[in-house]
Design an enzyme around this catalytic site. Structure first.
Site, PDB file in Angstrom:
ATOM      1  N   LYS A   2       0.818  -1.208   0.000  1.00  0.00           N
ATOM      2  CA  LYS A   2       0.000   0.000   0.000  1.00  0.00           C
ATOM      3  C   LYS A   2       0.851   1.257   0.000  1.00  0.00           C
ATOM      4  O   LYS A   2       0.430   2.306  -0.499  1.00  0.00           O
ATOM      5  CB  LYS A   2      -0.952  -0.017   1.193  1.00  0.00           C
ATOM      6  CG  LYS A   2      -2.036  -1.082   1.081  1.00  0.00           C
ATOM      7  CD  LYS A   2      -2.989  -1.031   2.255  1.00  0.00           C
ATOM      8  CE  LYS A   2      -4.141  -2.008   2.072  1.00  0.00           C
ATOM      9  NZ  LYS A   2      -3.703  -3.407   2.007  1.00  0.00           N
TER      10      LYS A   2
ATOM     11  N   GLU B 118      -3.453   6.883   7.593  1.00  0.00           N
ATOM     12  CA  GLU B 118      -3.990   7.874   6.684  1.00  0.00           C
ATOM     13  C   GLU B 118      -5.209   8.542   7.294  1.00  0.00           C
ATOM     14  O   GLU B 118      -5.808   8.024   8.255  1.00  0.00           O
ATOM     15  CB  GLU B 118      -4.349   7.244   5.332  1.00  0.00           C
ATOM     16  CG  GLU B 118      -5.383   6.159   5.390  1.00  0.00           C
ATOM     17  CD  GLU B 118      -5.567   5.459   4.040  1.00  0.00           C
ATOM     18  OE1 GLU B 118      -4.608   5.429   3.240  1.00  0.00           O
ATOM     19  OE2 GLU B 118      -6.673   4.938   3.800  1.00  0.00           O
TER      20      GLU B 118
ATOM     21  N   HIS C 220     -15.216  -3.869   8.104  1.00  0.00           N
ATOM     22  CA  HIS C 220     -14.422  -3.457   6.942  1.00  0.00           C
ATOM     23  C   HIS C 220     -14.519  -4.452   5.790  1.00  0.00           C
ATOM     24  O   HIS C 220     -13.672  -4.461   4.901  1.00  0.00           O
ATOM     25  CB  HIS C 220     -12.945  -3.256   7.310  1.00  0.00           C
ATOM     26  CG  HIS C 220     -12.731  -2.284   8.431  1.00  0.00           C
ATOM     27  ND1 HIS C 220     -13.045  -0.953   8.319  1.00  0.00           N
ATOM     28  CD2 HIS C 220     -12.246  -2.451   9.686  1.00  0.00           C
ATOM     29  CE1 HIS C 220     -12.755  -0.346   9.461  1.00  0.00           C
ATOM     30  NE2 HIS C 220     -12.281  -1.231  10.302  1.00  0.00           N
TER      31      HIS C 220
ATOM     32  N   ARG D  65      -6.430  -9.169  -8.687  1.00  0.00           N
ATOM     33  CA  ARG D  65      -7.102 -10.470  -8.840  1.00  0.00           C
ATOM     34  C   ARG D  65      -8.544 -10.220  -9.241  1.00  0.00           C
ATOM     35  O   ARG D  65      -8.995  -9.076  -9.327  1.00  0.00           O
ATOM     36  CB  ARG D  65      -7.074 -11.226  -7.508  1.00  0.00           C
ATOM     37  CG  ARG D  65      -7.645 -10.397  -6.356  1.00  0.00           C
ATOM     38  CD  ARG D  65      -7.763 -11.178  -5.065  1.00  0.00           C
ATOM     39  NE  ARG D  65      -7.998 -10.339  -3.916  1.00  0.00           N
ATOM     40  CZ  ARG D  65      -9.168  -9.835  -3.558  1.00  0.00           C
ATOM     41  NH1 ARG D  65     -10.241 -10.065  -4.300  1.00  0.00           N
ATOM     42  NH2 ARG D  65      -9.291  -9.099  -2.465  1.00  0.00           N
TER      43      ARG D  65
END
Length: 762
Positions: A187, A272, A307, A365
């Site tokens: 990430k 973040e 999530h 994917r």
């Protein structure tokens, strides 16, 4: 013949939205349904799949000489399980490709094993010893003569080392190149690449190197709260924690790192800015070996728990044409920045307050929710994967990709929404599904009799609905969910019904905090069972005692199977609503009295607590099968499925365990206990509120945070468990002292086991 088929499809399935999408005149070809096998019917799809398999058909003309195509693989190994393995088998069967399944000991008789042409054992049930065993999968692929390996999603699908090893062995990995996997799998590195490509990213702090905790704390203070801690590798909500205050930062960081280390073998995290009203909007992209990349429109996946997504739709509602085009352009730019090959998804956070969007991550994917894209484009994305992996160009250019109507996908999980969506395990004692059609597609991997295992993700199946617009697609979805009947494990089907009928959801008021914001509407108070449900339950119990078919020479004793020595038969029943559906709290009993003077004819009186009695007179009833009863209630003929489960999940103390009845009546499910004495229910209530902390499911003990004799405060973490790839923190329910610790780190504990006992201070 082909032109006639295309014309018929256009009449039935091409909607006005096509013109708005700039693809007027699209013609689609319906796949032949000849030779549909029994296994195809189990999968619920081939006869209703739509595809544009050859470049050029979408322009409305059939080329005389289509461009030469390289042959597809003849033999493919599927390194996965469940519904995605079955999904891949379906496309391979259509294309004439032989399939090789792999399985763990827990999946020896699984549906994907039965459907594949060949199947090979990998190892024991834990995924680390089977589906994550890179060496074993490579060995099987070589021995079986596979030319390529499809990883599905999860497990090794985004493992660069796996892709490298396959290439070294001369096997094709159905996925992107190794460098793209590495770049987008990190990430932190992916954000650097995106910024260089002009793709906006969420403000935050990341590094490709391990960062000291003190530096992460300093950067968090600089960034400000609330913020999000996120694992550098992986996805699926693993290693993610929202932090709203400086006091919560270190505990959340420790938990996120531990979960990331177990899931991905890497504990690095980034932080973040947390956007308070975000939507999760993602774009399906596809690239070929010539450097061409296209977008197949976007999906909205905002409604999530833990999530993780539970319902998705395409296209994303409420976006302007300008925003939709900008999203697609940015996603294509992101894919081109890493020379992307095959199927990928570029995920964005969309700020509802500013209408700005930011790059979040790229999944290298096929996604779980890819069927909604297939439904609105008429494409088979697995076939696209096989085409580009074989060296062929993309089947369609960007301006040829249609956008037809609207589609929803609902994921059906083995979990208890009322218990914070914690996963459940056990057998599928009963499973009945709606009938697939042109507008309804089922993705199944676990038929009745299968076992949902603690070792894997609790996804049971997916239902995908398509309509001319969002309203129609949602109506089809709601109706299909009424036809989903599952007993044996807790599921989220009833919750999905409430969600699909929620006014805010209908009005497109979407963001990732949707469930928390509308919790009271989505989880209404548990009400007393409907009188008709209770009537059907007792009729089922009575009729089951009678022989379904009496012989022609039946004696009076046989024909009066449950009668005594009188003309009138009377029986009393008492039912309690399932405490598992009411947070462990027992509810007042409902009472039912049945009077019968003739076989198959009944008077039923139902008495719910605090309500007037309801009487059903002259009810005719008979058993259609061992699980379905038909009866006349108030002159209306109804059919109800009833399933008895014994023994039930052992969340209550063993002395209170009773059978459960699962009643599927007119689109709703009701679960009843039959019938525990009141004093045992009181024991259960006391046990569940005495400070005893029990395992909510079969789990691995990750950490024990307390010792005997230690003082604890209400809400303090005492035990950390892991089950079905999910970490669960159990907390003290009262202020008090730990009197018993019944587990240690590394233990496998069964559902209902008392792990910690806390004696209240007062």
């Amino acid at each position: 013949m082909l032109r006639k088929r295309a014309a018929r499809f256009a009449q039935r399935r091409v909607y006005p939205e096509v013109a708005a999408a700039g693809v007027g005149g699209v013609r689609l070809m319906h796949l032949s349904t000849r030779g549909t096998s029994r296994s195809t019917a189990l999968l619920g799809g081939d006869a209703h799949s739509w595809s544009l398999p050859v470049r050029g058909y979408a322009t409305g003309t059939i080329p005389d000489r289509p461009p030469p195509r390289k042959p597809l693989f003849t033999k493919l190994l599927i390194a996965n399980r469940g519904e995605i393995a079955c999904r891949i088998i379906r496309t391979c069967r259509k294309l004439g490709i032989s399939t090789i399944a792999v399985y763990s000991d827990a999946d020896a008789d699984a549906l994907h094993v039965r459907l594949a042409d060949e199947a090979f054992r990998l190892g024991p049930a834990p995924s680390a010893e089977s589906y994550l065993s890179l060496e074993r999968i490579v060995e099987v692929a070589k021995r079986a003569g596979a030319q390529a390996v499809h990883p599905g999603y999860g497990f090794l699908s985004e493992n660069a080392r796996f892709a490298e090893r396959l290439a070294a062995e001369g096997l094709v990995f159905i996925g992107p190149g190794v460098e793209a996997i590495k770049s987008m799998g990190s990430k932190s590195e992916s954000k650097d690449i995106m910024l260089a490509a002009g793709v906006p990213c969420v403000p935050g702090y990341h590094s490709s190197e391990p960062v000291p905790i003190s530096e992460l704390e300093r950067q968090a203070t600089k960034l400000g709260y609330p913020l999000l801690i996120k694992a550098v590798l992986g996805g699926g909500g693993k290693g993610m924690r929202i932090v709203r205050s400086v006091e919560d930062f270190l505990p959340a960081l420790e938990s996120a790192q531990r979960e990331a280390r177990k899931a991905f073998g890497d504990e690095r995290v980034l932080i973040e800015r947390w956007i308070e009203r975000p939507r999760h909007v993602e774009v399906q992209v596809f690239g070929d070996s010539s450097g061409n990349v296209v977008s197949l429109w976007e999906r909205d996946c905002s409604v999530q728990r833990r999530h993780q997504k539970i319902i998705e739709e395409a296209p994303a509602p409420g976006l302007s044409d300008e925003v939709r085009k900008d999203l697609s352009d940015k996603a294509v730019a992101a894919a081109k920045a890493v020379n992307y090959l095959g199927a990928g998804t570029v995920e964005f956070i969309f700020d509802c307050d500013t209408d700005e969007f930011y790059f979040m991550e790229m999944n290298t994917r096929l996604q779980v929710e890819h069927p909604v894209t297939e439904m609105i484009t008429g494409q088979d994305l697995v076939q696209w994967q096989l085409e580009v992996a074989s060296g062929n160009p993309l089947p369609l250019r960007q301006d040829e990709i249609p956008r037809i109507g609207h589609a929803f996908e609902a994921r059906i999980y083995a979990e208890n929404p009322l218990n914070d969506f914690l996963p459940d395990v056990g057998p599928l004692l009963y499973k009945s599904t709606p009938q697939p059609s042109e507008s309804l597609r089922l993705e199944e991997g676990f038929p009745q009799g299968s076992n949902i295992e603690v070792y894997y993700d609790p996804l049971i199946s997916k239902v995908v609905a398509h309509g001319r617009d969002r309203t129609e697609a949602l109506r089809i979805l709601r109706k299909s969910l009424e036809g989903y009947h599952i007993a044996g494990v807790s599921t989220n089907v009833e919750f999905l019904k409430a969600l699909a009928g929620n006014k805010a959801f209908l009005d497109q008021e979407l963001d990732t905090g949707f469930i928390a914001k509308h919790r009271d509407e989505l989880f209404p108070p548990i009400s007393a069972p409907a009188p008709a449900v209770l009537a059907q339950a007792v009729l089922f119990l009575l009729l089951r005692e009678q022989p379904l078919h009496l012989p022609a020479t039946a004696t009076p004793w046989q024909s009066l199977a449950f009668r005594r020595f009188s003309d009138i038969y009377t029986k009393h029943f008492k039912f309690h609503p399932d405490p598992l559906l009411n947070h462990g709290n027992p509810s007042p009993a409902s009472e039912v009295t049945v009077v019968s003077s003739k076989p198959g004819l009944f008077d039923v009186e139902v008495r719910n607590p605090g309500a007037d009695p309801v009487c059903f007179k002259d009810v005719k009833a008979h058993m259609i099968s061992s699980t379905v009863i038909s009866s006349t209630l108030d002159a209306q003929r109804v059919q109800t499925a009833v399933v008895q489960q014994s023994p039930p999940p052992t969340v209550l103390p063993s002395s209170t365990v009773t059978d459960r009845l699962h009643i599927f009546h007119q689109g709703s499910k009701t679960t009843l206990l039959i019938p525990p004495p009141n004093y045992l229910l009181q024991i259960a209530a006391e046990a569940l509120t005495s400070g005893g902390i029990r395992a909510p499911m079969p789990s691995l003990v990750v950490d024990v945070r307390v010792k005997e004799g230690e003082d604890v405060n209400k809400g303090q973490p005492v035990v950390v468990l892991e089950s079905m790839k999910t970490e669960i923190v159990l907390r003290a329910e009262v202020d008090g002292k730990v009197s018993m610790v019944g587990c240690k780190k590394g233990d496998m504990v069964e559902e209902g086991k008392e792990l910690i006992t806390v004696v209240a201070t007062d």
